[in-house]
Design a protein around this motif. Structure first.
Motif, PDB file in Angstrom:
ATOM      1  N   ALA A  12       1.212  -1.342   0.028  1.00 51.06           N
ATOM      2  CA  ALA A  12      -0.151  -0.527   0.057  1.00 51.06           C
ATOM      3  C   ALA A  12       0.636   1.641   0.200  1.00 51.06           C
ATOM      4  O   ALA A  12       1.717   1.211   0.819  1.00 51.06           O
ATOM      5  N   PRO A  13       0.386   2.290  -0.618  1.00 52.02           N
ATOM      6  CA  PRO A  13       0.922   3.543  -0.912  1.00 52.02           C
ATOM      7  C   PRO A  13       1.611   4.100   0.801  1.00 52.02           C
ATOM      8  O   PRO A  13       0.287   4.059   1.881  1.00 52.02           O
ATOM      9  N   THR A  14       2.070   5.099   0.250  1.00 59.93           N
ATOM     10  CA  THR A  14       2.097   6.308   1.882  1.00 59.93           C
ATOM     11  C   THR A  14       2.316   7.569   1.164  1.00 59.93           C
ATOM     12  O   THR A  14       2.166   8.199   0.655  1.00 59.93           O
ATOM     13  N   THR A  29      -5.320   6.075  -5.766  1.00 59.97           N
ATOM     14  CA  THR A  29      -4.767   4.954  -5.889  1.00 59.97           C
ATOM     15  C   THR A  29      -6.149   3.772  -5.584  1.00 59.97           C
ATOM     16  O   THR A  29      -7.140   4.546  -5.365  1.00 59.97           O
ATOM     17  N   PRO A  31      -4.102   3.242   2.150  1.00 56.49           N
ATOM     18  CA  PRO A  31      -2.137   4.165   2.593  1.00 56.49           C
ATOM     19  C   PRO A  31      -1.864   3.596   3.936  1.00 56.49           C
ATOM     20  O   PRO A  31      -2.429   3.361   5.060  1.00 56.49           O
TER      21      PRO A  31
END
Ligand code: OGA
Ligand code: NI
Length: 355
Positions: free
Chosen positions: A2-4, A17, A21
């Motif tokens: 998962a992105p930050t 996304t 996140p």
């Protein structure tokens, strides 16, 4: 993976996304458990018509408010105070204008919105995200604009000036919301057998804060909260929600959805009314969940004591059977404690028990 989040605000992240996140993912034991929520359109939440509050039938309405506020009735043992009210007197056009300008604000380009950004809870006017990014471990799926709004002329010039109608539209809503808060506080005082003016007087010069909450659609609503379970620290909250569900209150250990009723406002009792009523009326534990389909906007008006007001119940509410529930404190003392503690279901009031 998962992105930050690199940017402070949520809203633009969503489009980028399909995943929540990591910064917003709750630990497994602290997720909303959406399957166990009671979604049956407001099961048991009283709906009170305020049309007759200012006429010859005032007493009947006051009694209905009192019954809704009383928390220890047999069937309502764990019921905390949340009601919806209709015919509340805020003109429909003012309500619509408020929601419209709120949506316009959150749809402004991010660079424009960021002009108001601050993560300092002490600032009177600020745009921020989550609850308190300085202290919390996991963030919430919410951006919000917080505005102090009483006395209006002390703050309105610091409010956002984009959209151009913002100050006028929100100022009108805030003035109407204050008038309703005062009417409700008078009725609540009477329902406790006190002078009509009691609660308002006990709140000193008073203060009024507003939040404009923006909950963007969330790709994985089961992993996060719009706001986790909490009780409002102020005296009384008047919540305007758009047509999208998300608010839930706790009743008998179960989360119940407070689905929007057209033209109604949700009224929540906060911690200061719990203290001022010496525990007769209890503040309500509530939370916000998000959904993957639509954005949601809500506008709570938090009516508060002034910071230097000393919070203590009327003498008439304290006797041998009802000993003083909390030591007297100033609202400033309480409010600092609340923001430092972070949102949690344990009441901040417990820290003010006597002895
Ligand atoms: C709050 C709150 C409820 C909602 O801002 O304190 O509880 O529906 N909001 O947004
Ligand atoms: Ni709240």
């Amino acid at each position: 993976m998962a992105p930050t989040i690199a940017k402070p605000l949520l809203s633009d992240l969503v489009a980028q996304t399909g995943q929540v996140p990591l910064s917003h993912v709750r630990p497994v034991e602290d997720r909303p458990d959406l399957a166990s929520v009671d979604n049956e359109s407001g099961a048991g939440i009283p709906l009170i018509d305020l049309r007759k509050l200012d006429g010859p039938e005032r007493r009947t309405v006051v009694e209905a408010i009192g019954r809704a506020c009383e928390s220890d009735g047999f069937f309502m043992r764990e019921w905390r105070v949340c009601v919806q009210v209709t015919n509340h007197g805020i003109p429909a056009g003012v309500v619509e204008g408020m929601l419209h300008v709120a949506r316009e604000f959150f749809h402004l380009p991010e660079a424009e919105r960021l002009k108001c950004y601050s993560d300092d809870p002490k600032k009177a006017i600020r745009l921020s995200t989550s609850f308190n990014v300085r202290t919390e471990k996991v963030s919430n799926w919410r951006d919000f604009l917080r505005l102090h709004c009483y006395p209006l002329q002390s703050f309105v010039d610091q409010w956002p000036s984009n959209p151009p109608s913002f100050r006028q539209v929100v100022g009108t809503y805030a003035t109407e919301a204050r008038a309703l808060a005062l009417r409700l506080l008078e009725a609540i005082s009477e329902s406790l057998g006190l002078e009509r003016s009691h609660m308002v007087t006990a709140m000193g010069r008073q203060a009024q804060h507003m939040a404009v909450n923006y909950y963007p659609p969330c790709p994985q609503p089961e992993l996060t909260y719009g706001l986790p379970g909490h009780k409002d620290p102020n005296a009384i909250t008047l919540l305007l929600q758009d047509g999208v569900s998300g608010l839930q209150v706790q009743r008998n250990g179960r989360w119940v959805a407070v689905n929007p009723v057209p033209d109604a406002l949700v009224i929540n009792i906060g911690d200061q009314l719990q203290a001022l009523s010496n525990d007769r009326y209890k503040s309500v534990l509530h939370r916000v969940i998000v959904n993957s389909e639509s954005e949601r906007i809500s506008v709570p008006t938090f009516y508060c004591p002034s910071p230097d007001a000393v919070i203590a119940p009327a003498d008439a509410l304290v006797d041998d059977g009802h000993p003083l529930a909390y030591r007297p404190f100033t609202y400033q003392e309480y409010y600092d404690e609340f923001w430092n503690m972070g949102l949690q279901s344990a009441s901040c009031l417990d820290r003010f028990r006597p002895g």
